[in-house]
Motif scaffolding. Structure first.
Motif, short mmCIF file in Angstrom:
data_model
loop_
_atom_site.label_atom_id
_atom_site.label_comp_id
_atom_site.label_asym_id
_atom_site.label_seq_id
_atom_site.Cartn_x
_atom_site.Cartn_y
_atom_site.Cartn_z
N VAL A 69 27.95 -74.40 -75.37
CA VAL A 69 27.70 -75.77 -74.93
C VAL A 69 27.26 -76.61 -76.12
N VAL A 70 26.35 -76.07 -76.94
CA VAL A 70 25.91 -76.76 -78.15
C VAL A 70 27.10 -77.07 -79.04
N GLU A 71 27.98 -76.09 -79.20
CA GLU A 71 29.20 -76.29 -80.00
C GLU A 71 30.00 -77.48 -79.50
N LYS A 72 30.22 -77.51 -78.19
CA LYS A 72 31.06 -78.56 -77.60
C LYS A 72 30.40 -79.93 -77.74
N VAL A 73 29.09 -80.00 -77.47
CA VAL A 73 28.39 -81.29 -77.54
C VAL A 73 28.30 -81.77 -78.98
N ALA A 74 28.03 -80.85 -79.91
CA ALA A 74 27.90 -81.23 -81.32
C ALA A 74 29.25 -81.51 -81.96
N GLY A 75 30.32 -80.96 -81.39
CA GLY A 75 31.65 -81.16 -81.96
C GLY A 75 31.89 -80.34 -83.21
N ILE A 135 25.05 -74.01 -61.70
CA ILE A 135 24.27 -73.56 -62.87
C ILE A 135 23.97 -74.80 -63.72
N LEU A 136 22.71 -74.99 -64.06
CA LEU A 136 22.30 -76.11 -64.89
C LEU A 136 22.04 -75.66 -66.32
N ILE A 137 22.05 -76.58 -67.25
CA ILE A 137 21.69 -76.25 -68.64
C ILE A 137 20.28 -75.68 -68.69
N TRP A 138 19.40 -76.20 -67.86
CA TRP A 138 18.03 -75.66 -67.75
C TRP A 138 18.06 -74.16 -67.45
N ASP A 139 18.97 -73.74 -66.56
CA ASP A 139 19.08 -72.32 -66.21
C ASP A 139 19.48 -71.47 -67.41
N SER A 141 21.52 -83.01 -71.30
CA SER A 141 20.40 -83.07 -70.36
C SER A 141 20.25 -81.72 -69.69
N LEU A 142 19.01 -81.33 -69.44
CA LEU A 142 18.77 -80.05 -68.75
C LEU A 142 19.28 -80.09 -67.32
N ARG A 143 19.48 -81.29 -66.76
CA ARG A 143 19.98 -81.43 -65.40
C ARG A 143 21.51 -81.36 -65.33
N ASP A 144 22.15 -81.36 -66.48
CA ASP A 144 23.61 -81.29 -66.49
C ASP A 144 24.09 -79.96 -65.92
N PRO A 145 25.09 -79.99 -65.04
CA PRO A 145 25.70 -78.73 -64.61
C PRO A 145 26.54 -78.14 -65.74
N LEU A 146 26.56 -76.84 -65.84
CA LEU A 146 27.38 -76.17 -66.85
C LEU A 146 28.85 -76.57 -66.70
N SER A 147 29.28 -76.78 -65.48
CA SER A 147 30.69 -77.12 -65.24
C SER A 147 31.08 -78.47 -65.83
N GLN A 148 30.10 -79.28 -66.18
CA GLN A 148 30.40 -80.56 -66.85
C GLN A 148 31.04 -80.30 -68.22
N TYR A 149 30.70 -79.18 -68.82
CA TYR A 149 31.22 -78.83 -70.15
C TYR A 149 32.29 -77.75 -70.08
N PHE A 150 32.17 -76.88 -69.07
CA PHE A 150 33.16 -75.82 -68.87
C PHE A 150 33.48 -75.75 -67.38
N PRO A 151 34.55 -76.42 -66.95
CA PRO A 151 34.89 -76.52 -65.52
C PRO A 151 35.09 -75.17 -64.83
N GLU A 152 35.32 -74.11 -65.61
CA GLU A 152 35.51 -72.78 -65.01
C GLU A 152 34.35 -72.38 -64.12
N PHE A 153 33.17 -72.94 -64.38
CA PHE A 153 31.97 -72.52 -63.66
C PHE A 153 31.62 -73.43 -62.48
N MET A 180 34.66 -67.50 -71.68
CA MET A 180 34.32 -68.36 -70.56
C MET A 180 35.18 -68.03 -69.34
N LYS A 181 36.45 -67.80 -69.54
CA LYS A 181 37.35 -67.47 -68.43
C LYS A 181 36.93 -66.17 -67.75
N ARG A 182 36.65 -65.15 -68.56
CA ARG A 182 36.31 -63.85 -68.00
C ARG A 182 34.94 -63.88 -67.31
#
Length: 421
Positions: free
Chosen positions: A224-230, A151-155, A112-124, A196-198
């Motif tokens: 993010v696409v990589e992680k969601v698609a597996g 930061i949202l996926i939309w961003d 979802s475009l409303r998803d925060p980036l941190s939902q997939y990468f907590p570093e953010f 992602m860490k850096r």
């Protein structure tokens, strides 16, 4: 008649027949044949002036290719004629492809475009922003403060995440931080985890959602696409976009069989050494994070197929990649009222959608076009334009990083100069 002369005559007849077919098609689609014929002499002049070693130009209207030519040379030394199927470093023309892949996942309910980036990468999750502050004496300094929203996926899709590029950073502190951390994997092979860490450790240039700032956002989106698609990004794009669209020469690594067709810039181009080193299209992409913002190689015909899919509202030759409304949504302006704009890439008069620069009006631009036409370009010298009103796709491929702005606008003028009906 000798066998050699017979072969030459046959080749000439085939060439004439091909030209005649292109002329017939061009005239039938409202593109003047004599005006399309201007393109080759213009390219010849540019090559002679040292703008680029060579180029491949393609124009389609109403889904039919009306112009497709190779010009000049493949190599810096001008020893190898440019073939139509030459392979080019796509750089940022990778961004629209990854944006399409992300929106396909949105359509499937996996993102979802409303998803925060941190939902997939907590570093953010708790980002800082570098802001200017003024003291009582009127002196300014910069300090890190907590971001007011995530930061949202939309961003990521519309370049409002607050990230930047080292070369265009608004602050020297950020430029130095990006370079020191090799965030763009320009020097070494930075893994996904390290990237992602850096990146998360460096403050944002702007508050998320407040300003358009061209950046590594699409590289982040690709992961993010990589992680969601597996699946690894290159595998996912091959399965869901490249193979269905018949983009047989597009990948994150130039295959051994493609290397003899890989276009090169002039050795004298001041941006060649650093650009080519950062791109490393010949290297195994698995050694570093797959750069969704700049990592692919492609050909003019392959990219035409992607662009024509977009013009067709998400489908090509029976393969549906996106729904009609999603394409229209992606190619609408998403940065109205925000600071910043994509002028260095698009010229004035453009906003930005989700992966594409979008024209806002007929005028107020450097070149002809239509309200709603959309485009993007690559740092290596490639560009494309899609005009839904006129049903035009134009693809320009060259290896000329220092001259890329000149060539993209030159080609677009040639396209619209040939449009007569």
């Amino acid at each position: 008649m000798s066998r050699l002369h017979s072969a030459a005559l046959a080749a000439a007849l085939l060439s004439f027949a091909g030209a005649a077919a292109a002329q017939t098609s061009g005239a039938a689609e409202g593109m003047a044949v004599d005006r399309l014929a201007r393109i080759a002499p213009v390219m010849k002049d540019e090559i002679a002036k040292g703008t680029v070693p060579g180029a491949v130009t393609l124009i389609a209207r109403n889904g039919k290719i009306v112009h497709f030519e190779a010009h000049g040379f493949l190599d810096s030394g001008k020893t190898k004629p440019m073939p139509k199927d030459a392979v080019f470093r796509a750089y940022s023309m990778t961004k629209p492809i990854v944006s399409v892949a992300a929106m396909a996942l949105v359509e499937q309910g996996k993102l979802s475009l409303r998803d925060p980036l941190s939902q997939y990468f907590p570093e953010f999750k708790q980002m800082k922003v570098l802001v200017e502050q003024r003291d009582g004496r009127g002196l300014t300094s910069r300090a890190e403060v907590p971001a007011t929203r995530p930061i949202l996926i939309w961003d990521l899709l519309r370049h409002t995440a607050g990230f930047t590029y080292s070369g265009s950073s608004p602050f020297p502190e950020l430029r130095d931080a990006y370079l020191k951390a090799d965030v763009e994997s320009s020097v070494g092979d930075v893994s996904t985890e390290e990237f992602m860490k850096r990146l998360a450790a460096i403050p944002l240039a702007y508050e998320p959602g407040m300003r358009w700032e061209y950046s590594v956002a699409t590289d982040v989106l690709g992961l993010v696409v990589e992680k969601v698609a597996g699946k690894r990004l290159d595998v996912h794009l091959e399965e869901t976009i490249f193979k269905p669209l018949g983009m047989k020469d597009t990948s994150f690594q130039a295959k051994e069989s493609q290397l003899p067709r890989l276009a090169d810039a002039f050795d004298a181009d001041p941006l060649k050494a650093s650009s080519w080193k950062a791109n490393r299209i010949e290297a195994d992409p698995g050694k570093r994070y797959l750069r969704g913002g700049s990592g692919t190689a492609t050909t003019a015909e392959d990219y035409f197929r992607f662009a024509q899919m977009m013009l067709n509202k998400g489908q090509l030759d029976g393969a549906r990649i996106l729904g009609r409304d999603t394409v229209e949504y992606m190619t609408s302006n998403h940065i109205g009222g925000l600071a910043g704009d994509p002028l260095p890439t698009t010229g004035p008069g453009y906003g930005f959608g989700l992966g594409f620069g979008v024209r806002l009006a007929e005028g107020n631009a450097w070149v002809s076009g239509s309200t709603g036409d959309y485009m993007w370009a690559g740092a290596g010298g490639t560009s494309f334009t899609i005009d839904p009103k006129e049903k035009i796709v134009g693809v320009f491929m060259a290896a000329g990083p220092s001259t890329r702005q000149h060539t993209r606008f030159l080609f677009k003028n040639l396209i619209y100069g040939a449009l007569v009906e």
